[in-house]
Design a protein around this motif. Structure first.
Motif, PDB file in Angstrom:
ATOM      1  N   ALA A 102      50.720  29.411  37.629  1.00  0.00           N
ATOM      2  CA  ALA A 102      49.523  30.185  37.951  1.00  0.00           C
ATOM      3  C   ALA A 102      49.753  31.668  37.716  1.00  0.00           C
ATOM      4  CB  ALA A 102      49.121  29.929  39.406  1.00  0.00           C
ATOM      5  N   GLU A 103      50.895  32.169  38.156  1.00  0.00           N
ATOM      6  CA  GLU A 103      51.160  33.597  37.991  1.00  0.00           C
ATOM      7  C   GLU A 103      51.452  33.942  36.535  1.00  0.00           C
ATOM      8  OE1 GLU A 103      50.491  35.641  40.396  1.00  0.00           O
ATOM      9  OE2 GLU A 103      49.943  33.822  41.465  1.00  0.00           O
ATOM     10  N   ALA A 104      52.137  33.054  35.803  1.00  0.00           N
ATOM     11  CA  ALA A 104      52.443  33.319  34.393  1.00  0.00           C
ATOM     12  C   ALA A 104      51.174  33.418  33.575  1.00  0.00           C
ATOM     13  CB  ALA A 104      53.349  32.216  33.843  1.00  0.00           C
ATOM     14  N   TRP A 105      50.208  32.532  33.839  1.00  0.00           N
ATOM     15  CA  TRP A 105      48.946  32.535  33.096  1.00  0.00           C
ATOM     16  C   TRP A 105      48.158  33.791  33.402  1.00  0.00           C
ATOM     17  CZ3 TRP A 105      46.949  29.662  29.280  1.00  0.00           C
ATOM     18  CH2 TRP A 105      45.585  29.725  29.057  1.00  0.00           C
ATOM     19  N   LYS A 106      48.023  34.123  34.694  1.00  0.00           N
ATOM     20  CA  LYS A 106      47.174  35.231  35.108  1.00  0.00           C
ATOM     21  C   LYS A 106      47.710  36.588  34.665  1.00  0.00           C
ATOM     22  CE  LYS A 106      45.452  32.800  39.193  1.00  0.00           C
ATOM     23  NZ  LYS A 106      45.426  32.764  40.661  1.00  0.00           N
ATOM     24  N   ALA A 107      49.019  36.690  34.513  1.00  0.00           N
ATOM     25  CA  ALA A 107      49.617  37.988  34.216  1.00  0.00           C
ATOM     26  C   ALA A 107      49.160  38.570  32.893  1.00  0.00           C
ATOM     27  CB  ALA A 107      51.145  37.865  34.219  1.00  0.00           C
ATOM     28  N   HIS A 108      48.637  37.737  31.993  1.00  0.00           N
ATOM     29  CA  HIS A 108      48.330  38.196  30.646  1.00  0.00           C
ATOM     30  C   HIS A 108      46.861  38.551  30.434  1.00  0.00           C
ATOM     31  CE1 HIS A 108      52.376  37.053  29.537  1.00  0.00           C
ATOM     32  NE2 HIS A 108      52.165  35.853  30.051  1.00  0.00           N
ATOM     33  N   TYR A 109      46.010  38.395  31.455  1.00  0.00           N
ATOM     34  CA  TYR A 109      44.591  38.663  31.289  1.00  0.00           C
ATOM     35  C   TYR A 109      44.187  39.969  31.935  1.00  0.00           C
ATOM     36  CZ  TYR A 109      43.822  34.092  29.310  1.00  0.00           C
ATOM     37  OH  TYR A 109      43.859  33.006  28.484  1.00  0.00           O
ATOM     38  N   THR A 110      43.408  40.758  31.225  1.00  0.00           N
ATOM     39  CA  THR A 110      42.863  42.012  31.715  1.00  0.00           C
ATOM     40  C   THR A 110      41.362  42.018  31.443  1.00  0.00           C
ATOM     41  OG1 THR A 110      43.328  43.067  29.589  1.00  0.00           O
ATOM     42  CG2 THR A 110      45.011  43.285  31.319  1.00  0.00           C
ATOM     43  N   PRO A 111      40.600  42.882  32.113  1.00  0.00           N
ATOM     44  CA  PRO A 111      39.160  42.940  31.839  1.00  0.00           C
ATOM     45  C   PRO A 111      38.877  43.257  30.374  1.00  0.00           C
ATOM     46  CG  PRO A 111      39.678  44.087  33.866  1.00  0.00           C
ATOM     47  CD  PRO A 111      40.997  43.749  33.226  1.00  0.00           C
ATOM     48  N   GLN A 112      37.840  42.609  29.831  1.00  0.00           N
ATOM     49  CA  GLN A 112      37.451  42.789  28.432  1.00  0.00           C
ATOM     50  C   GLN A 112      35.993  43.228  28.385  1.00  0.00           C
ATOM     51  OE1 GLN A 112      39.300  41.710  25.432  1.00  0.00           O
ATOM     52  NE2 GLN A 112      41.085  41.637  26.765  1.00  0.00           N
ATOM     53  N   ARG A 113      35.698  44.326  27.691  1.00  0.00           N
ATOM     54  CA  ARG A 113      34.303  44.715  27.484  1.00  0.00           C
ATOM     55  C   ARG A 113      33.851  44.128  26.149  1.00  0.00           C
ATOM     56  NH1 ARG A 113      30.376  48.446  29.547  1.00  0.00           N
ATOM     57  NH2 ARG A 113      28.467  47.654  28.571  1.00  0.00           N
ATOM     58  N   VAL A 114      32.803  43.311  26.176  1.00  0.00           N
ATOM     59  CA  VAL A 114      32.275  42.663  24.979  1.00  0.00           C
ATOM     60  C   VAL A 114      30.768  42.909  24.957  1.00  0.00           C
ATOM     61  CG1 VAL A 114      32.066  40.543  23.641  1.00  0.00           C
ATOM     62  CG2 VAL A 114      34.034  40.863  25.168  1.00  0.00           C
ATOM     63  N   VAL A 119      34.033  41.048  30.965  1.00  0.00           N
ATOM     64  CA  VAL A 119      34.666  39.784  31.344  1.00  0.00           C
ATOM     65  C   VAL A 119      35.895  40.098  32.176  1.00  0.00           C
ATOM     66  CG1 VAL A 119      35.626  37.609  30.527  1.00  0.00           C
ATOM     67  CG2 VAL A 119      33.852  38.775  29.181  1.00  0.00           C
ATOM     68  N   ILE A 120      35.880  39.646  33.431  1.00  0.00           N
ATOM     69  CA  ILE A 120      36.933  39.998  34.382  1.00  0.00           C
ATOM     70  C   ILE A 120      37.609  38.722  34.879  1.00  0.00           C
ATOM     71  CG2 ILE A 120      37.471  41.136  36.560  1.00  0.00           C
ATOM     72  CD1 ILE A 120      34.928  42.745  36.265  1.00  0.00           C
ATOM     73  N   PRO A 121      38.928  38.638  34.807  1.00  0.00           N
ATOM     74  CA  PRO A 121      39.613  37.485  35.406  1.00  0.00           C
ATOM     75  C   PRO A 121      39.234  37.360  36.876  1.00  0.00           C
ATOM     76  CG  PRO A 121      41.133  38.778  34.075  1.00  0.00           C
ATOM     77  CD  PRO A 121      39.873  39.579  34.182  1.00  0.00           C
ATOM     78  N   SER A 122      38.974  36.158  37.323  1.00  0.00           N
ATOM     79  CA  SER A 122      38.439  35.944  38.666  1.00  0.00           C
ATOM     80  C   SER A 122      39.400  36.372  39.765  1.00  0.00           C
ATOM     81  CB  SER A 122      38.076  34.466  38.850  1.00  0.00           C
ATOM     82  OG  SER A 122      39.228  33.655  38.693  1.00  0.00           O
ATOM     83  N   TRP A 123      40.688  36.479  39.453  1.00  0.00           N
ATOM     84  CA  TRP A 123      41.674  36.796  40.478  1.00  0.00           C
ATOM     85  C   TRP A 123      41.882  38.301  40.665  1.00  0.00           C
ATOM     86  CZ3 TRP A 123      42.538  33.888  36.100  1.00  0.00           C
ATOM     87  CH2 TRP A 123      43.143  34.535  35.043  1.00  0.00           C
ATOM     88  N   LEU A 124      41.247  39.137  39.839  1.00  0.00           N
ATOM     89  CA  LEU A 124      41.395  40.576  39.999  1.00  0.00           C
ATOM     90  C   LEU A 124      40.456  41.101  41.073  1.00  0.00           C
ATOM     91  CD1 LEU A 124      41.779  42.029  36.393  1.00  0.00           C
ATOM     92  CD2 LEU A 124      43.550  41.437  38.042  1.00  0.00           C
ATOM     93  N   GLU A 125      40.888  42.157  41.759  1.00  0.00           N
ATOM     94  CA  GLU A 125      40.056  42.780  42.775  1.00  0.00           C
ATOM     95  C   GLU A 125      38.945  43.585  42.120  1.00  0.00           C
ATOM     96  OE1 GLU A 125      40.317  42.277  45.955  1.00  0.00           O
ATOM     97  OE2 GLU A 125      42.095  41.020  45.762  1.00  0.00           O
ATOM     98  N   ASP A 126      37.868  43.813  42.844  1.00  0.00           N
ATOM     99  CA  ASP A 126      36.739  44.584  42.331  1.00  0.00           C
ATOM    100  C   ASP A 126      37.076  46.055  42.125  1.00  0.00           C
ATOM    101  OD1 ASP A 126      35.022  42.473  42.178  1.00  0.00           O
ATOM    102  OD2 ASP A 126      34.192  42.761  44.176  1.00  0.00           O
ATOM    103  N   ASP A 127      37.958  46.601  42.950  1.00  0.00           N
ATOM    104  CA  ASP A 127      38.195  48.043  42.954  1.00  0.00           C
ATOM    105  C   ASP A 127      38.579  48.542  41.571  1.00  0.00           C
ATOM    106  OD1 ASP A 127      37.720  47.859  45.601  1.00  0.00           O
ATOM    107  OD2 ASP A 127      39.819  48.046  46.236  1.00  0.00           O
ATOM    108  N   GLY A 128      37.748  49.433  41.030  1.00  0.00           N
ATOM    109  CA  GLY A 128      38.070  50.090  39.774  1.00  0.00           C
ATOM    110  C   GLY A 128      37.848  49.240  38.546  1.00  0.00           C
ATOM    111  N   VAL A 129      37.427  47.979  38.698  1.00  0.00           N
ATOM    112  CA  VAL A 129      37.275  47.104  37.545  1.00  0.00           C
ATOM    113  C   VAL A 129      35.880  47.166  36.965  1.00  0.00           C
ATOM    114  CG1 VAL A 129      37.334  44.719  36.751  1.00  0.00           C
ATOM    115  CG2 VAL A 129      39.113  45.560  38.286  1.00  0.00           C
ATOM    116  N   ALA A 130      34.874  47.007  37.813  1.00  0.00           N
ATOM    117  CA  ALA A 130      33.493  46.961  37.328  1.00  0.00           C
ATOM    118  C   ALA A 130      32.770  48.273  37.559  1.00  0.00           C
ATOM    119  CB  ALA A 130      32.744  45.814  38.004  1.00  0.00           C
ATOM    120  N   ALA A 131      33.424  49.367  37.145  1.00  0.00           N
ATOM    121  CA  ALA A 131      32.862  50.693  37.389  1.00  0.00           C
ATOM    122  C   ALA A 131      31.577  50.921  36.596  1.00  0.00           C
ATOM    123  CB  ALA A 131      33.890  51.763  37.027  1.00  0.00           C
ATOM    124  N   ASP A 132      31.420  50.233  35.477  1.00  0.00           N
ATOM    125  CA  ASP A 132      30.221  50.386  34.650  1.00  0.00           C
ATOM    126  C   ASP A 132      29.100  49.528  35.235  1.00  0.00           C
ATOM    127  OD1 ASP A 132      28.267  50.565  32.775  1.00  0.00           O
ATOM    128  OD2 ASP A 132      29.505  49.987  31.070  1.00  0.00           O
TER     129      ASP A 132
END
Length: 310
Positions: A102-114, A119-132
């Motif tokens: 689980a941790e190995a998979w998640k470590a490689h995903y970051t938010p993507q603007r398309v 597109v935000i990985p579900s395990w990331l916190e909201d803070d600073g991610v969805a500023a737009d």
């Protein structure tokens, strides 16, 4: 007892290949289509690695159930064939316990603007991610399904959907994978979204992701014909099919039947050199000459059915 039988429940195999340049795309595609998905990791190696100047190093990884010898064989055969075209470094294989996976998979995903989406990985916190605040946020846990927003074909389809889907449209996603395209259509205001996938696990993943995003998606396991059982049966205003070029060619007639006259098909999973063959199959099936969208070596074709715009 075989090694596969002895593998702990939930254990997975990580297969990682260091690649450069033109090899990144085919290895990524191989892992997404025949492995358990794919992730990219880019590192920069500096003087401590023996280089005078920083040098980028790209790894492509996939994760497979440790007991699934058939899936591992498909990946290994695919890597062998790629190696006959262009020399490939040897793959590095290691087994991971379920918690480590689980941790190995998640470590490689970051938010993507398309396009208009974030597109935000579900395990990331909201803070600073969805500023737009203007972005349509898709929170995604790809699981073992295709569709993360990282691959050019997914980005091409999302961008085309943003231009084509109108409020109230009926949308069909053929090969729904993680559900990212279906969710995008729902966030754009589609009135009904139906998805089909030959992999029951993908359909389940898509349903879970859609629910997490507050989007109603009727995701079902089965082939293109499975959508005929859906409440919002064909014809659809927009059909999206992010598959492989040979599959799109094979399904051209069914995709046409699923698209209303004047409706639009968005399809990708197509390398640039395959675009003409796919376009010919689509026009033979009743679509107008498609518009072409390009992202690196990959293209998406956007084609209206019949001569009624789209």
């Amino acid at each position: 007892m075989t090694a596969a039988d002895a593998a702990a429940p939930g254990a997975l195999i990580e297969i990682a290949v260091p690649v450069e340049g033109e090899l990144v795309e085919p290895v990524f595609e191989l892992f997404e289509r025949h492995g358990g998905g794919a992730v990219l990791e880019t590192r920069v190696r500096g003087p401590e690695s023996g280089y005078d100047h920083p040098r980028p190093e790209t790894w492509v990884r996939t994760y497979l159930p440790a007991h699934d010898a058939e899936a591992r064989l498909r990946v290994e055969i695919g890597l062998w064939h790629l190696g006959q075209i262009h020399p490939l470094p040897a793959a590095i294989v290691r087994e991971l316990a379920e918690a480590n996976w689980a941790e190995a998979w998640k470590a490689h995903y970051t938010p993507q603007r398309v396009g208009p989406f974030l597109v935000i990985p579900s395990w990331l916190e909201d803070d600073g991610v969805a500023a737009d605040a203007a972005a349509r946020v898709i929170r995604l846990d790809p699981g073992m399904a295709f569709g993360t927003g990282q691959h050019p074909t997914t980005r091409l389809c999302l961008e085309a959907l943003a231009e084509r889907v109108q409020p109230g449209d009926r949308v069909l996603d053929v090969g729904i994978g993680s559900g990212i395209l279906a969710i995008g259509a729902g966030l754009l205001g589609a009135g009904a979204v139906v998805g089909v996938d030959i992999d029951p696990q993908a359909a389940a993943t898509a349903r879970a992701n859609a629910a997490a995003n507050g989007v109603d998606v009727d995701a079902r396991a089965g082939s293109l014909d499975a959508r005929a059982e859906a409440p919002a049966a064909a014809p659809f205003d927009v059909v999206v099919a992010n598959l492989l070029a040979p599959t799109v060619i094979e399904l051209a007639g069914g995709l046409s039947a699923a698209t209303r006259p004047g409706g639009v098909l968005i399809t990708s999973g197509i390398l640039a050199e395959q675009a003409d063959d796919v376009a010919a199959a689509l026009t033979a099936a009743g679509f107008a000459a498609p518009a072409v969208r390009v992202d690196g070596d990959w293209v998406a074709l956007v084609a209206a059915r019949g001569g009624h715009g789209g």
